[in-house]
Design an enzyme around this catalytic site. Structure first.
Site, mmCIF file in Angstrom:
data_model
loop_
_atom_site.group_PDB
_atom_site.id
_atom_site.type_symbol
_atom_site.label_atom_id
_atom_site.label_comp_id
_atom_site.label_asym_id
_atom_site.label_seq_id
_atom_site.Cartn_x
_atom_site.Cartn_y
_atom_site.Cartn_z
ATOM 1 N N THR A 196 -4.020 8.870 -4.520
ATOM 2 C CA THR A 196 -4.015 9.011 -3.062
ATOM 3 C C THR A 196 -2.896 9.952 -2.616
ATOM 4 O O THR A 196 -3.101 10.815 -1.755
ATOM 5 C CB THR A 196 -3.837 7.634 -2.389
ATOM 6 O OG1 THR A 196 -4.935 6.822 -2.778
ATOM 7 C CG2 THR A 196 -3.820 7.736 -0.877
ATOM 8 N N GLU B 106 0.836 -1.212 0.000
ATOM 9 C CA GLU B 106 0.000 0.000 0.000
ATOM 10 C C GLU B 106 0.867 1.257 0.000
ATOM 11 O O GLU B 106 0.546 2.254 -0.650
ATOM 12 C CB GLU B 106 -0.914 -0.039 1.237
ATOM 13 C CG GLU B 106 -1.752 1.195 1.486
ATOM 14 C CD GLU B 106 -2.936 1.295 0.554
ATOM 15 O OE1 GLU B 106 -2.723 1.465 -0.661
ATOM 16 O OE2 GLU B 106 -4.072 1.218 1.039
HETATM 17 N N1 HSE Z 1 -6.776 6.936 4.672
HETATM 18 C C1 HSE Z 1 -6.297 7.003 3.335
HETATM 19 C C2 HSE Z 1 -6.485 8.384 2.824
HETATM 20 C C3 HSE Z 1 -7.079 6.032 2.494
HETATM 21 O O1 HSE Z 1 -7.575 8.916 2.980
HETATM 22 O O2 HSE Z 1 -5.538 8.975 2.284
HETATM 23 C C4 HSE Z 1 -6.706 6.058 1.047
HETATM 24 O O3 HSE Z 1 -5.662 5.197 0.778
#
Ligand code: HSE
Length: 306
Positions: A181, A128
């Site tokens: 992201t 990730e």
């Molecule tokens: N918590 C993460 C974000 C989830 O909001 O950036 C997305 O990968």
């Protein structure tokens, strides 16, 4: 057993107030993967269908998490990975997590399950991190554990499995644009006002309490995000009207799914979820932006063998 086929589910991270800590698992959307034990050592990605992703293990999230496990396990074999990707990368429903989780879950099964779910989460977090440039587990944990999860900490990793009220359904709208992201993290402020922090942790606490007590009304009042949503919602075309439509049609709450562009609503019962899905479909059809809408139960089992 030398080969395994798995379904790796999509997930919703953050759940409005729980940035980087809360998440839940979806039922109907997910990737399929085949993991095969082979004599040749190393991780070999041999097939990718659905989306254009790198084949080199060290550049692919499924490969990176697999390499992390391989380094720890030091097995006397290697693995081939086939990825049948249904979750569009950059959609906000845990596309990279599904890949990262799938490889390590499958390998663990083929190795006779030496690792528990928390250890699998740890390996998957490495994959990730390739996609989002930071280690967080709020998509990975629900994909592995199922249901609602809270990541209490990442170092050391501690995941809490929360109860899932049985009448909660999710509606997801996925506008067909891509938000990376890493980019949607970069626009967030590094510091927040104390009053916003107070509001946010009060909502996280009450949301967790609502899940434990099946209190749908409290759940609804807890699905508020004063920290992240005001910034990220600007990246999502027509976010405000989707949210207003969902709430006007009786959704318990509505917010950005992960880092967007998908938007989730939580609803009481399938009937309300269908009503919300229809209303959102109607207003988004007028925008000219291609989109997809899904209704899903909360998947309490998580990733599974097919
Ligand atoms: N918590 C993460 C974000 C989830 O909001 O950036 C997305 O990968």
């Amino acid at each position: 057993m030398n080969e395994i086929k798995i379904f790796s589910p999509a997930t919703v991270a953050n759940v409005s107030c729980g940035f980087d800590v809360l998440g839940f698992c979806l039922d109907t959307i997910g990737d399929e993967m085949v993991i095969r034990k082979i004599n040749k050592k190393g991780i070999h990605i041999t097939k990718i269908e659905g989306y254009d992703l790198p084949f080199e293990a060290e550049n692919n999230v499924a490969g990176v998490s697999a390499l992390a496990m391989l380094e720890d396990a030091q097995p006397d074999c290697g693995f081939e990975i086939e990825i049948y990707k249904n979750i569009k990368p950059g959609s906000g429903v845990g596309s990279s997590s599904a890949s990262a989780v799938g490889s390590v879950f499958g390998m663990n099964e083929l190795l006779g399950r030496p690792y528990n779910k928390t250890q699998l989460t740890n390996f998957a977090m490495k994959g990730e991190a390739l996609a989002s440039q930071c280690e967080h587990a709020d998509n990975i944990a629900p994909a592995i554990f199922g249901g609602f999860t809270l990541v209490k900490s990442v170092a050391p990793l501690e995941v809490l499995q929360l109860p899932t009220p049985k009448d909660v359904f999710a509606v997801i709208i996925h506008p067909q644009i891509e938000i990376k992201t890493s980019e949607s993290r970069a626009i967030l402020p590094k510091q927040i006002a104390l009053q916003d922090a107070i509001t946010q942790w009060s909502n996280v606490g009450s949301l967790v309490h609502a899940l434990h007590t099946n209190d749908y009304e409290l759940l609804s009042r807890s699905l508020t995000d004063v920290v992240v949503e005001p910034h990220r919602s600007q990246l999502i075309p027509h976010f405000d009207s989707v949210k207003q439509t969902a709430l006007d049609n009786g959704a318990l709450g509505c917010g950005i799914s992960g880092s967007g562009p998908s938007i989730f609503s939580l609803c009481y019962g399938n009937e309300n979820a269908q009503k919300v899905a229809k209303a959102i479909t109607n207003i988004y059809s007028e925008t000219g932006i291609p989109f997809e809408v899904y209704v899903s139960e909360i998947n309490t089992k998580g990733i599974k063998i097919l």
